[in-house]
Design an enzyme around this catalytic site. Structure first.
Site, PDB file in Angstrom:
ATOM      1  N   HIS A 186       0.835  -1.208   0.000  1.00 47.31           N
ATOM      2  CA  HIS A 186       0.000   0.000   0.000  1.00 47.31           C
ATOM      3  C   HIS A 186       0.871   1.261   0.000  1.00 47.31           C
ATOM      4  O   HIS A 186       0.668   2.166  -0.816  1.00 47.31           O
ATOM      5  CB  HIS A 186      -0.914  -0.024   1.223  1.00 47.31           C
ATOM      6  N   GLU A 187       1.831   1.304   0.914  1.00 47.42           N
ATOM      7  CA  GLU A 187       2.668   2.503   1.001  1.00 47.42           C
ATOM      8  C   GLU A 187       3.594   2.629  -0.198  1.00 47.42           C
ATOM      9  O   GLU A 187       3.927   3.744  -0.614  1.00 47.42           O
ATOM     10  CB  GLU A 187       3.458   2.498   2.310  1.00 47.42           C
ATOM     11  N   HIS A 234       1.804   4.610  -2.794  1.00 47.33           N
ATOM     12  CA  HIS A 234       1.968   6.055  -2.581  1.00 47.33           C
ATOM     13  C   HIS A 234       3.358   6.514  -3.029  1.00 47.33           C
ATOM     14  O   HIS A 234       3.503   7.522  -3.731  1.00 47.33           O
ATOM     15  CB  HIS A 234       1.789   6.392  -1.103  1.00 47.33           C
ATOM     16  N   GLU A 294      -4.490   7.811  -3.210  1.00 50.16           N
ATOM     17  CA  GLU A 294      -5.020   6.567  -2.663  1.00 50.16           C
ATOM     18  C   GLU A 294      -5.360   5.579  -3.778  1.00 50.16           C
ATOM     19  O   GLU A 294      -5.281   4.362  -3.579  1.00 50.16           O
ATOM     20  CB  GLU A 294      -6.253   6.848  -1.802  1.00 50.16           C
TER      21      GLU A 294
END
Length: 489
Positions: free
Chosen positions: A254-255, A258, A284
């Protein structure tokens, strides 16, 4: 030197100082000694004063009045600078500095209250943060609602009304899918314990598999995983749980989503207003498509299954098909960041409604925990067992990030649109993912979205990448197709 050149030279220094301020926040979350919190609050306040003074410098208005854009990049830079200037000049320097100091202190207060399961210890500081954000909203709102003024900080052009309409369209199909799934036998849970060193080894492999450049980044641990920075210094954090390695793996992916957005922006935009993600919703979309549509796909989880067996040996899941079902298991849970794809957005909608009520003054801080627990019971059908699984679980409100939560669901909607377009543009993608190779997928996202940074508005950014205006239908169709297959609905 033209007015535009002078403005951009000034802006690059401001952007560089903002990166320094961001590094203070990264350090506070990862390495700062606990006893430094009061001093760090003063440092945050000092940096906020410096940045506020630069962002409200009267010369900016003069340069904007004289600057003539010569191309689309210059026009976009002027749009972004003008938007920031118009907003910032409405906020007194005293208020900007006080917000920075208070949220720095509130973060530490929240972290300790969360550890102690002590909601009353956090509420006075939360009230200070809310009061300051209400004051800020009143200063910048003009004819708009105060909450919309805060939301615009994270998702330019969005309104609470437009998001509520989208969320109202999401809720019935999500609730119906959830009910149908929970009526079916659930896949096996992951059992046993998984040592931290093994988790972090696979976490690093996942970061590299998804294109994270560790030469311009690093991976650390934090209570709440996050990504920080842009350009040539983009850092991420993850966390470990001995009984839940998926928490570590998918927090990392997830990170990385980003971070990949920030690392993928055209280097020509470095330290300019275009050199960062255009909005939190678009940001996101990158983290969620990396984590879910790619990272939780049948093809990629087959590769991950092999990595886990190599690292941990036989861990009780017999084959890759069973592992895919386990990774995507829909089950009861309290934590938003650990929620499955079906239920995740229900967690977000809860927060969206509560924070709107807090900013409007319709919900007082003293009643927040009860309101949270009542809403959770109504939406999920079981009670919150402790504050760290309820109102104290998220860092956002301690940091004053009111208006941020709805961008998580908006990002899921955008990711659904991007996934449709990606699959159409990249045939045979599952063959790549089965080898742990995301190059074509992440390359398509970089070429069509990431490299452009803030060149376009959020909605224009998604429309440019996909060829259509964003809507909730692709996300809902993807979820229903995926989970109907897993649960034989």
């Amino acid at each position: 030197m033209t007015a535009y050149d002078d403005l951009m030279a000034f802006q690059r220094e401001t952007e560089a100082l903002a990166q320094v301020a961001g590094r203070l926040g990264w350090d506070q979350e990862t390495m700062m000694p606990g006893g430094a919190s009061a001093q760090r609050a003063e440092e945050h306040g000092a940096m906020a004063n410096v940045l506020h003074a630069r962002r409200t410098d009267p010369r900016i208005a003069d340069w904007l009045a004289q600057a003539v854009p010569t191309d689309a990049v210059a026009a976009a830079n002027l749009r972004q600078i003008s938007r920031s200037y118009d907003r910032t000049v409405k906020v007194p320097a005293r208020l900007a500095a006080e917000l920075a100091r208070t949220t720095s202190l509130a973060h530490r207060t929240w972290a300790q209250a969360r550890t102690d399961e002590d909601v009353p210890a956090f509420l006075p500081m939360l009230q200070k943060v809310i009061t300051l954000r209400q004051e800020e909203a009143a200063a910048v709102a003009g004819d708009t609602a105060p909450y919309d003024a805060l939301l615009d900080d994270y998702e330019p052009g969005a309104t609470a009304a437009s998001l509520a309409a989208m969320f109202d369209a999401l809720r019935p199909r999500l609730v119906g899918l959830r009910a149908a799934i929970l009526d079916r036998p659930a896949p096996a849970r992951l059992q046993g314990t998984f040592d931290e060193a093994g988790q972090l080894e696979i976490s690093r492999k996942l970061a590299l598999a998804f294109g994270y450049d560790l030469g311009k980044g690093r991976i650390d641990k934090a209570v709440h995983p996050f990504s920080s920075g842009s350009g040539h210094d983009v850092r991420i954090t993850t966390r470990t749980n001995p009984t839940d390695p998926f928490n570590c793996f998918y927090s990392t992916v997830h990170e990385v989503g980003h971070a990949a957005y920030e690392q993928g922006i055209d280097a020509a935009h470095l330290l300019t207003p275009l050199g960062a993600g255009v909005s939190m919703g678009v940001h996101e979309s990158q983290s969620r498509i990396y984590e879910n549509q790619l990272g939780r796909s049948r093809a990629f989880t087959g590769w991950l299954y092999g990595q886990m067996r190599d690292t941990f040996g036989d861990f009780g899941i017999p084959d890759a098909d069973a592992f895919y079902a386990t990774v995507n298991r829909v089950s009861d849970g309290f934590i938003r960041t650990e929620a499955d794809e079906v239920q995740y957005n229900l967690h977000v909608l809860l927060r969206f409604d509560l924070e709107r009520a807090l900013i409007a003054g319709d919900l007082v801080v003293a009643d927040l925990e009860a309101a949270w627990n009542d809403r959770f019971m109504a939406d999920f059908g079981y009670p919150v067992d402790k504050p760290s699984n309820g109102v104290l679980q998220d860092v956002h409100w301690s940091e004053g990030l009111f208006g941020y939560f709805p961008t998580y669901t908006l990002g899921n909607v955008y990711a659904g649109c991007l996934h449709d377009a990606l699959r159409a543009a990249v045939p045979g993608l599952d063959d790549d993912l089965a080898r742990g190779d995301t190059t074509r997928a992440t390359g398509w996202l970089r070429d069509n979205l990431q490299q452009h940074g803030a060149l376009r508005t959020p909605v224009e950014t998604i429309a440019h990448a996909t060829g259509a205006a964003p809507g909730e239908a692709p996300l809902l169709d993807y979820l229903e197709d995926k989970f109907s297959a897993i649960y034989a609905l």
